[in-house]
Motif scaffolding. Structure first.
Motif, mmCIF file in Angstrom:
data_model
loop_
_atom_site.group_PDB
_atom_site.id
_atom_site.type_symbol
_atom_site.label_atom_id
_atom_site.label_comp_id
_atom_site.label_asym_id
_atom_site.label_seq_id
_atom_site.Cartn_x
_atom_site.Cartn_y
_atom_site.Cartn_z
ATOM 1 N N ASP A 99 0.870 -1.471 0.033
ATOM 2 C CA ASP A 99 -0.081 0.197 -0.087
ATOM 3 C C ASP A 99 0.744 1.381 0.021
ATOM 4 N N ARG A 187 1.722 6.953 -1.410
ATOM 5 C CA ARG A 187 0.918 5.777 -1.819
ATOM 6 C C ARG A 187 1.347 4.921 -2.874
ATOM 7 N N ASP A 189 -0.369 3.228 -5.243
ATOM 8 C CA ASP A 189 -1.062 2.734 -6.426
ATOM 9 C C ASP A 189 -0.735 3.600 -7.565
ATOM 10 N N ARG A 201 -9.131 3.045 -4.009
ATOM 11 C CA ARG A 201 -8.115 3.864 -3.511
ATOM 12 C C ARG A 201 -7.716 5.267 -4.147
#
Length: 335
Positions: A99, A187, A189, A201
């Motif tokens: 994550d 983050r 992503d 997300r």
């Protein structure tokens, strides 16, 4: 990323081993790239590989890497750093599964400060940076822009706009437009292929700020959402971008412009440095309560903190989509 870091590496390994124990050996993946060293850095990292194996920590530690030629400096240095950072990110990009990215330069820092970084704003951030200090103050002032996109000072309290200035004076995280400063967390992503991202997300609403036509990813559909935006990576300045910037600036800039991730902070409590003399000075001596009281209430910057740190001729500072631009390479936009 390491290169000839034998003086700081024992401390770095010790402190990050503590961080591993704190976060849990099953919750992390360690990726390290070392290249072009001759001082024993590679051998020390090889030894750490064995330690990580014994701890059961998933890792990929590349030592003696020669796949990316190391330039002498200039614009090629930014391309080298971009490629090396992307090499460190390769296991994440290929497999996903995490994550948050915690990215440390070759800095001196304590485990408690790393945890402090991750706990900034109770985890309510898209990207958060530490504070790297050297000589007279902030080291990475080339990258940092305040929340309004303006250049900053190298001297405490660093920011000339009220929100950042008062945050630093209170020893609290300051909202910024961009930062890096030795160690960051962000983050994961935006770096991942869409198929590896965690649903929910990233925003499913169209971008609030259209890309400027100078951005390398321009044009993009007006209906494109961050959730469906292709992954980004570390990069050098694009051929049409009017301000020459480092990969460490371009990354948070791209988080904002391509993924609408606006919660970026600099945490002044997360002190780090590249040299022991500066680390001891700023981590311990200037943090003593008597010294801090003197700095805040007596010296108070003596007015010098209101001078922006400008690389180049101050009169030539100008603004673009990424905020104010250092004029150290006047005319770069025409190359």
């Amino acid at each position: 990323m390491f290169n000839n870091n034998i003086e700081i590496l024992p401390h770095w390994i010790k402190e990050f081993t503590k961080v591993i124990h704190y976060l849990g050996t099953d919750n992390i993946f360690i990726s390290v790239v070392e290249s072009h060293s001759w001082d024993g850095t590679a051998e020390m990292l090889d030894e750490w590989k064995g330690t990580l194996d014994g701890m059961g920590v998933a890792h990929l530690i590349r030592t003696r890497d020669q796949t990316i030629p190391r330039p002498a400096g200039g614009k090629l240095k930014i391309e080298f750093l971009s490629a090396t950072r992307n090499l460190a990110m390769a296991p994440l990009v290929e497999h996903g599964g995490y994550d948050v990215v915690l990215f440390s330069n070759d800095v001196l820092i304590e485990a408690e400060s790393v945890v402090e970084l991750l706990k900034t704003k109770n985890g309510e951030w898209d990207m958060v940076c530490g504070l790297d200090l050297a000589r007279w103050g902030m080291y990475d002032a080339w990258v940092v822009r305040d929340r309004l996109g303006r250049l900053v000072s190298s001297l405490w309290p660093y920011f000339l706009e009220d929100a950042g200035l008062h945050a630093v004076m209170a020893d609290e995280p300051a909202p910024v437009f961009t930062c890096w400063n030795g160690i960051v967390a962000f983050r994961a992503d935006p770096l991942l292929p869409i198929s590896l991202r965690t649903p929910g997300r990233l925003s499913t609403f169209p971008h609030s700020h259209p890309l400027p036509d100078t951005h390398p990813a321009y044009p993009q559909p007006a209906s494109l959402t961050p959730a469906l935006t292709p992954p980004i990576s570390f990069r050098s300045t694009g051929p049409k971008e009017p301000c020459y910037s480092s990969e460490s600036f371009n990354f948070p800039y791209d988080l904002r412009r391509q993924f609408d991730m606006q919660r970026i902070f600099l945490n002044p409590r997360v002190i780090n440095s590249y040299e022991w003399r500066f680390y001891v000075w700023y981590k311990y001596i200037t943090r003593h309560w008597v010294v801090r009281w003197w700095i805040k209430h007596v010296e108070a910057g003596n007015g010098m903190q209101f001078a922006k740190m400008v690389i180049g001729v101050p009169a030539h500072v100008w603004s673009w989509d990424g905020g104010e631009c250092h004029p150290h390479l006047d005319g770069y936009q025409y190359l």
